[in-house]
Design a protein around this motif. Structure first.
Motif, PDB file in Angstrom:
ATOM      1  N   MET A 198      -3.742   8.032  -6.820  1.00 27.94           N
ATOM      2  CA  MET A 198      -2.590   7.292  -7.305  1.00 27.94           C
ATOM      3  C   MET A 198      -1.464   8.245  -7.638  1.00 27.94           C
ATOM      4  SD  MET A 198      -2.234   5.077 -10.799  1.00 27.94           S
ATOM      5  CE  MET A 198      -2.070   6.594 -11.736  1.00 27.94           C
TER       6      MET A 198
ATOM      7  N   SER B  23       2.261   3.265 -12.179  1.00 31.18           N
ATOM      8  CA  SER B  23       3.040   2.687 -11.085  1.00 31.18           C
ATOM      9  C   SER B  23       3.195   1.186 -11.301  1.00 31.18           C
ATOM     10  CB  SER B  23       2.355   2.954  -9.744  1.00 31.18           C
ATOM     11  OG  SER B  23       1.174   2.187  -9.629  1.00 31.18           O
TER      12      SER B  23
ATOM     13  N   ALA C 214       2.821  -1.439  -9.290  1.00 28.71           N
ATOM     14  CA  ALA C 214       1.726  -2.282  -8.794  1.00 28.71           C
ATOM     15  C   ALA C 214       0.511  -2.186  -9.705  1.00 28.71           C
ATOM     16  CB  ALA C 214       1.359  -1.870  -7.373  1.00 28.71           C
TER      17      ALA C 214
ATOM     18  N   ASP D 199      -1.739   3.817  -0.886  1.00 20.85           N
ATOM     19  CA  ASP D 199      -1.042   3.811  -2.177  1.00 20.85           C
ATOM     20  C   ASP D 199       0.294   3.079  -2.070  1.00 20.85           C
ATOM     21  OD1 ASP D 199      -3.030   5.195  -3.487  1.00 20.85           O
ATOM     22  OD2 ASP D 199      -2.082   7.163  -3.263  1.00 20.85           O
TER      23      ASP D 199
ATOM     24  N   GLU E 217      -0.163  -0.653  -1.960  1.00 19.28           N
ATOM     25  CA  GLU E 217      -0.490  -1.174  -3.285  1.00 19.28           C
ATOM     26  C   GLU E 217       0.753  -1.223  -4.172  1.00 19.28           C
ATOM     27  OE1 GLU E 217      -3.187  -0.049  -7.219  1.00 19.28           O
ATOM     28  OE2 GLU E 217      -3.177   1.267  -5.467  1.00 19.28           O
ATOM     29  N   ARG E 218       1.558  -0.180  -4.091  1.00 27.21           N
ATOM     30  CA  ARG E 218       2.701  -0.086  -5.003  1.00 27.21           C
ATOM     31  C   ARG E 218       3.851  -1.000  -4.593  1.00 27.21           C
ATOM     32  NH1 ARG E 218       5.733   5.421  -7.156  1.00 27.21           N
ATOM     33  NH2 ARG E 218       7.201   4.358  -8.540  1.00 27.21           N
TER      34      ARG E 218
ATOM     35  N   LYS F 137       1.992  -4.727  -3.123  1.00 27.71           N
ATOM     36  CA  LYS F 137       0.910  -5.293  -3.943  1.00 27.71           C
ATOM     37  C   LYS F 137      -0.232  -5.785  -3.063  1.00 27.71           C
ATOM     38  CE  LYS F 137       4.268  -6.657  -7.440  1.00 27.71           C
ATOM     39  NZ  LYS F 137       4.918  -7.769  -8.171  1.00 27.71           N
TER      40      LYS F 137
END
Length: 469
Positions: free
Chosen positions: A1, A10, A12, A323, A326-327, A330
């Motif tokens: 992360m 972060s 997300a 990553d 995800e950030r 989402k």
């Protein structure tokens, strides 16, 4: 992360943590003791986190459906703009609660906490060393390590029934359904925290195989990321459309092979028939597919396709891309399909060792991110003509077989190819039965890696003999 420069979580990860804190029976309490409301950047998040934490402290369970009740004064207050902001967050949390990968989110939180503790300890220790206080520097580092206790897990205690029997509740680690009954019977399929390898000779449908896994994952409510290293995203999307909706590439009839079974369910005969299906070449195909997608796929979890050039994708790039998803989007996949591991970036001077190391790293990624990873790999030259392909026919580094949790091989003679048949041999299955063989019927003409399947029986080769037609 990747953490922000201001040492905050972060965006997300913040929303995922808040979702678990509000709704997840398994992880809410762990998160409650590992975070404080001040860790959240938004005042709205901090407000909701405080409510969730207070509810856990009072009732020993997440606030869940009671969250709107605790925000009623805001949601029905005079400040319409503020009410709208809180209402939007509450709606997002309710929508996300079924799709957050709790174990992965918790692992990222632990990594963040560990990094923050170590950063603080390094600064303190450095100052102490500058002043010649070696003992104080050592104490600072030891203190940072001991502070991990709130997020440390000691492992499974077999003398404690509650701890020892957790495996009975580990539904999320069960193998996914592949739609190939003869494999699903023995769990020869991708599963969370594991690596599934499909081994096949060149040009024998490895990509179709991975797409078949992706399709069935979506149909059972799992999200999918398909990484392709040898075809464009648009071509891959077209194949998925064929697979989902049984479309031909060109107009005309398609031949499909059918299996006939005896009363005991064993294979008794094989026959073929022709069928007419919509085609990608039809004039109205755009409108047809748009309607199908809206009705049958738009409400299911995401299936995202990402293309990278052959020979350029490294594990670091893959982790960075995950990553980013995800950030910024989402999106955290349940199943990662990598097409395929042999054509990632490898050191040409030590190619075999590099492929083996990448395979280990891919399995590690699956475990760390709590997802199922599936990739394909090619056979060596002897595997091309082998009647039954096994781990001895792996190209490059044979250690790929040692690393994989499950490895299934693709087998097909010329006669089987002509009949639209293939055999899938379970070469390795760490958690269940191996060395079984499934017979599958195929029709790539309509995008189907597998239409039907049955366990091979002793009469199989007699049934497909030329004199049998």
């Amino acid at each position: 992360m990747t953490t922000n420069t201001d040492d905050r979580l972060s965006g997300a990860l913040q929303e995922n943590l808040l979702t678990l804190l509000c709704f997840d029976q398994k992880y809410a309490t762990q998160i409650r003791y590992a975070v404080k409301p001040q860790l959240f950047e938004s005042s709205v998040f901090r407000e909701v986190a405080g409510i969730a934490i207070d509810f856990i402290d009072q009732f020993r369970q997440p606030v869940g459906d009671h969250l709107p009740d605790h925000l009623e004064s805001i949601l029905k207050g005079d400040d319409a703009r503020k009410a709208k902001t809180y209402q939007k967050l509450v709606e997002n949390l309710f929508l996300a609660r079924e799709h957050v990968n709790g174990e992965y989110v918790l692992s990222q939180l632990k990594k963040f906490v560990r990094a923050q503790n170590m950063k603080s300890a390094v600064i303190t220790a450095a100052e102490a060393l500058e002043d010649g206080r070696v003992d104080d520097a050592e104490v600072a580092m030891q203190k940072a390590l001991s502070s991990q206790i709130t997020t440390f897990e000691g492992g499974t205690d077999l003398s404690d029934p509650q701890s020892a029997l957790k495996f009975l509740d580990a539904e999320d680690e069960q193998p996914m359904v592949t739609g190939i009954d003869a494999l699903d019977e023995f769990g020869a399929a991708p599963a969370k925290k594991t690596l599934f390898l499909a081994l096949a000779p060149t040009n024998r449908g490895k990509s179709w195989w991975l797409m078949h896994l992706g399709k069935w994952a979506i149909l059972q409510g799992l999200s999918v990321l398909h990484i392709t290293l040898e075809m464009s995203e648009s071509k891959c999307a077209g194949r998925y459309m064929q697979s989902f909706f049984s479309l031909t590439k060109r107009q005309g009839m398609a031949r499909v092979t059918r299996l006939r079974r005896d009363p005991d369910g064993a294979l008794s005969d094989i026959y073929s028939e022709e069928m007419e299906r919509p085609s990608l070449a039809d004039d109205n195909i755009r409108a047809y597919l748009g309607s199908k997608i809206r009705r049958e796929l738009s409400r299911r979890p995401k299936l995202k396709i990402k293309s990278f050039p052959s020979g350029q994708l490294t594990m670091s790039m893959l982790n960075a891309y995950l990553d980013g998803l995800e950030r910024f989007e989402k999106f955290t996949p349940d199943l990662l399909l990598l097409d395929y591991i042999d054509i990632m970036a490898h050191d040409p001077t030590t190619r075999r060792e590099s492929i083996g190391a990448t395979t280990i790293a891919l399995r590690g990624l699956a475990s760390e991110r709590n997802l199922a990873a599936a990739s394909a790999t090619q056979t060596n030259r002897t595997g091309i003509s082998a009647k039954v392909v096994d781990e001895t026919h792996l190209s490059e580094d044979v250690s790929k077989a040692f690393t994989a949790d499950c490895m299934v091989t693709y087998n097909q003679t010329n006669a089987e190819y002509a009949l639209g048949l293939a055999r899938l041999f379970v070469a390795k299955n760490r958690d269940d039965v191996a060395k079984t063989t499934a017979l599958i019927t195929q029709s790539y003409a309509i995008g189907q890696f597998c239409l039907d399947s049955v366990q091979i029986n002793s009469d199989y080769w007699d049934i497909i003999a030329p004199e049998k037609g």
